[in-house]
Motif scaffolding. Sequence first.
Motif, PDB file in Angstrom:
ATOM      1  N   ASP A   4      30.094  75.076  36.166  1.00 20.93           N
ATOM      2  CA  ASP A   4      29.153  74.672  35.133  1.00 20.93           C
ATOM      3  C   ASP A   4      29.826  73.615  34.279  1.00 20.93           C
ATOM      4  O   ASP A   4      30.864  73.861  33.686  1.00 20.93           O
ATOM      5  CB  ASP A   4      28.780  75.892  34.282  1.00 20.93           C
ATOM      6  N   MET A   5      29.257  72.426  34.219  1.00 13.08           N
ATOM      7  CA  MET A   5      29.907  71.333  33.502  1.00 13.08           C
ATOM      8  C   MET A   5      29.207  70.986  32.191  1.00 13.08           C
ATOM      9  O   MET A   5      29.260  69.869  31.728  1.00 13.08           O
ATOM     10  CB  MET A   5      30.008  70.092  34.412  1.00 13.08           C
ATOM     11  N   TYR A   6      28.530  71.968  31.573  1.00 15.62           N
ATOM     12  CA  TYR A   6      27.936  71.717  30.270  1.00 15.62           C
ATOM     13  C   TYR A   6      28.998  71.874  29.195  1.00 15.62           C
ATOM     14  O   TYR A   6      29.815  72.789  29.267  1.00 15.62           O
ATOM     15  CB  TYR A   6      26.775  72.679  30.003  1.00 15.62           C
ATOM     16  N   PRO A   7      29.015  70.977  28.196  1.00 15.54           N
ATOM     17  CA  PRO A   7      30.015  71.066  27.132  1.00 15.54           C
ATOM     18  C   PRO A   7      30.041  72.461  26.517  1.00 15.54           C
ATOM     19  O   PRO A   7      28.996  73.011  26.182  1.00 15.54           O
ATOM     20  CB  PRO A   7      29.542  70.026  26.113  1.00 15.54           C
ATOM     21  N   GLY A   8      31.229  73.026  26.419  1.00 17.68           N
ATOM     22  CA  GLY A   8      31.395  74.348  25.827  1.00 17.68           C
ATOM     23  C   GLY A   8      31.332  75.492  26.826  1.00 17.68           C
ATOM     24  O   GLY A   8      31.782  76.586  26.536  1.00 17.68           O
ATOM     25  N   ASN A   9      30.745  75.261  28.000  1.00 16.84           N
ATOM     26  CA  ASN A   9      30.683  76.314  29.026  1.00 16.84           C
ATOM     27  C   ASN A   9      31.958  76.295  29.853  1.00 16.84           C
ATOM     28  O   ASN A   9      31.973  75.936  31.017  1.00 16.84           O
ATOM     29  CB  ASN A   9      29.469  76.119  29.943  1.00 16.84           C
ATOM     30  N   THR A  41      32.226  61.181  27.719  1.00 14.09           N
ATOM     31  CA  THR A  41      30.832  60.790  27.470  1.00 14.09           C
ATOM     32  C   THR A  41      29.914  61.999  27.270  1.00 14.09           C
ATOM     33  O   THR A  41      28.890  61.887  26.615  1.00 14.09           O
ATOM     34  CB  THR A  41      30.287  59.942  28.633  1.00 14.09           C
ATOM     35  N   LEU A  42      30.279  63.172  27.835  1.00 10.75           N
ATOM     36  CA  LEU A  42      29.466  64.379  27.653  1.00 10.75           C
ATOM     37  C   LEU A  42      29.909  65.202  26.452  1.00 10.75           C
ATOM     38  O   LEU A  42      29.219  66.136  26.056  1.00 10.75           O
ATOM     39  CB  LEU A  42      29.538  65.264  28.896  1.00 10.75           C
ATOM     40  N   SER A  43      31.060  64.866  25.874  1.00 16.51           N
ATOM     41  CA  SER A  43      31.589  65.643  24.761  1.00 16.51           C
ATOM     42  C   SER A  43      30.840  65.307  23.469  1.00 16.51           C
ATOM     43  O   SER A  43      30.686  64.132  23.131  1.00 16.51           O
ATOM     44  CB  SER A  43      33.083  65.345  24.578  1.00 16.51           C
ATOM     45  N   THR A  45      31.850  65.475  20.541  1.00 15.77           N
ATOM     46  CA  THR A  45      32.743  64.804  19.596  1.00 15.77           C
ATOM     47  C   THR A  45      33.238  63.456  20.126  1.00 15.77           C
ATOM     48  O   THR A  45      33.897  62.714  19.409  1.00 15.77           O
ATOM     49  CB  THR A  45      33.979  65.676  19.305  1.00 15.77           C
ATOM     50  N   GLY A  46      32.952  63.160  21.406  1.00 12.50           N
ATOM     51  CA  GLY A  46      33.417  61.900  21.983  1.00 12.50           C
ATOM     52  C   GLY A  46      34.868  61.940  22.428  1.00 12.50           C
ATOM     53  O   GLY A  46      35.416  60.937  22.862  1.00 12.50           O
ATOM     54  N   ASN A  47      35.512  63.112  22.291  1.00 12.24           N
ATOM     55  CA  ASN A  47      36.886  63.231  22.785  1.00 12.24           C
ATOM     56  C   ASN A  47      37.022  64.515  23.589  1.00 12.24           C
ATOM     57  O   ASN A  47      36.154  65.387  23.519  1.00 12.24           O
ATOM     58  CB  ASN A  47      37.903  63.175  21.639  1.00 12.24           C
ATOM     59  N   ILE A  48      38.097  64.615  24.355  1.00  7.00           N
ATOM     60  CA  ILE A  48      38.339  65.839  25.130  1.00  7.00           C
ATOM     61  C   ILE A  48      39.761  66.333  24.842  1.00  7.00           C
ATOM     62  O   ILE A  48      40.547  66.575  25.748  1.00  7.00           O
ATOM     63  CB  ILE A  48      38.076  65.642  26.638  1.00  7.00           C
ATOM     64  N   THR A  49      40.059  66.494  23.547  1.00  8.19           N
ATOM     65  CA  THR A  49      41.400  66.959  23.151  1.00  8.19           C
ATOM     66  C   THR A  49      41.675  68.388  23.618  1.00  8.19           C
ATOM     67  O   THR A  49      42.826  68.804  23.677  1.00  8.19           O
ATOM     68  CB  THR A  49      41.584  66.884  21.621  1.00  8.19           C
ATOM     69  N   SER A  50      40.623  69.143  23.976  1.00  4.48           N
ATOM     70  CA  SER A  50      40.826  70.512  24.461  1.00  4.48           C
ATOM     71  C   SER A  50      41.161  70.553  25.950  1.00  4.48           C
ATOM     72  O   SER A  50      41.418  71.621  26.499  1.00  4.48           O
ATOM     73  CB  SER A  50      39.583  71.366  24.188  1.00  4.48           C
ATOM     74  N   ALA A  51      41.173  69.406  26.604  1.00  5.27           N
ATOM     75  CA  ALA A  51      41.510  69.364  28.036  1.00  5.27           C
ATOM     76  C   ALA A  51      42.992  69.675  28.234  1.00  5.27           C
ATOM     77  O   ALA A  51      43.829  69.300  27.409  1.00  5.27           O
ATOM     78  CB  ALA A  51      41.203  67.985  28.615  1.00  5.27           C
ATOM     79  N   PRO A  52      43.333  70.349  29.348  1.00  5.17           N
ATOM     80  CA  PRO A  52      44.752  70.580  29.648  1.00  5.17           C
ATOM     81  C   PRO A  52      45.474  69.249  29.805  1.00  5.17           C
ATOM     82  O   PRO A  52      44.862  68.259  30.213  1.00  5.17           O
ATOM     83  CB  PRO A  52      44.730  71.312  30.987  1.00  5.17           C
ATOM     84  N   ASP A  77      44.994  63.562  33.334  1.00  5.92           N
ATOM     85  CA  ASP A  77      44.819  62.320  32.577  1.00  5.92           C
ATOM     86  C   ASP A  77      43.461  62.311  31.885  1.00  5.92           C
ATOM     87  O   ASP A  77      42.431  62.245  32.546  1.00  5.92           O
ATOM     88  CB  ASP A  77      44.938  61.132  33.545  1.00  5.92           C
ATOM     89  N   GLN A  78      43.467  62.394  30.552  1.00 10.69           N
ATOM     90  CA  GLN A  78      42.193  62.436  29.811  1.00 10.69           C
ATOM     91  C   GLN A  78      41.403  61.136  29.940  1.00 10.69           C
ATOM     92  O   GLN A  78      40.208  61.106  29.682  1.00 10.69           O
ATOM     93  CB  GLN A  78      42.417  62.791  28.335  1.00 10.69           C
ATOM     94  N   GLU A  79      42.071  60.051  30.348  1.00 12.27           N
ATOM     95  CA  GLU A  79      41.380  58.771  30.552  1.00 12.27           C
ATOM     96  C   GLU A  79      40.878  58.615  31.983  1.00 12.27           C
ATOM     97  O   GLU A  79      40.194  57.654  32.312  1.00 12.27           O
ATOM     98  CB  GLU A  79      42.322  57.590  30.227  1.00 12.27           C
ATOM     99  N   GLY A  80      41.245  59.574  32.842  1.00 10.41           N
ATOM    100  CA  GLY A  80      40.873  59.483  34.255  1.00 10.41           C
ATOM    101  C   GLY A  80      39.515  60.092  34.550  1.00 10.41           C
ATOM    102  O   GLY A  80      38.733  60.401  33.647  1.00 10.41           O
ATOM    103  N   GLU A  81      39.242  60.283  35.848  1.00 12.85           N
ATOM    104  CA  GLU A  81      38.001  60.917  36.282  1.00 12.85           C
ATOM    105  C   GLU A  81      37.977  62.372  35.799  1.00 12.85           C
ATOM    106  O   GLU A  81      39.029  62.993  35.643  1.00 12.85           O
ATOM    107  CB  GLU A  81      37.916  60.892  37.813  1.00 12.85           C
ATOM    108  N   PRO A  82      36.773  62.946  35.594  1.00 12.26           N
ATOM    109  CA  PRO A  82      36.694  64.348  35.174  1.00 12.26           C
ATOM    110  C   PRO A  82      37.310  65.300  36.209  1.00 12.26           C
ATOM    111  O   PRO A  82      37.919  66.287  35.852  1.00 12.26           O
ATOM    112  CB  PRO A  82      35.187  64.609  35.052  1.00 12.26           C
TER     113      PRO A  82
END
Length: 126
Positions: A4-9, A41-43, A45-52, A77-82
């Motif tokens: 599931d790729m919905y933000p927060g899920n 783009t789906l976040s 907040t516009g960032n993905i600081t919670s990504a590993p 890489d937070q700048e890379g592909e999901p």
Amino acid sequence: VQPDMYPGNCWAFKGSQGYLVVRLSMKIYPTAFTLEHIPKTLSPTGNITSAPRNFAVYGLDDEYQEEGKLLGEYVYDQEGEPLQMFPVMEKNEAAFQIVELRIFSNWGHAEYTCLYRFRVHGKPAE
């Protein structure tokens, strides 16, 4: 950790360090791992600081094993592909049914780290 790729899920854990132990349906010779997070783009907040960020993967003989066999250390890489694929770095001849994903840091989120999808790729053991 479901598809599931919905933000927060996501499967979230407190802080920037944690681990996930997965039992596969069969013993395999691991060849690669995929880690997936939502794109910026789906976040909301516009960032993905919670990504590993920095992580390692280990093969375990059983779920009670303290220290498994290191299969590789990587950076998401937070700048890379999901969806990012990471090949096994440490060559070994063993097959594993249990794999540990160990997260050492995230991209700056102070409260939690989010995992959306983690996959193990490999060849089935006979």
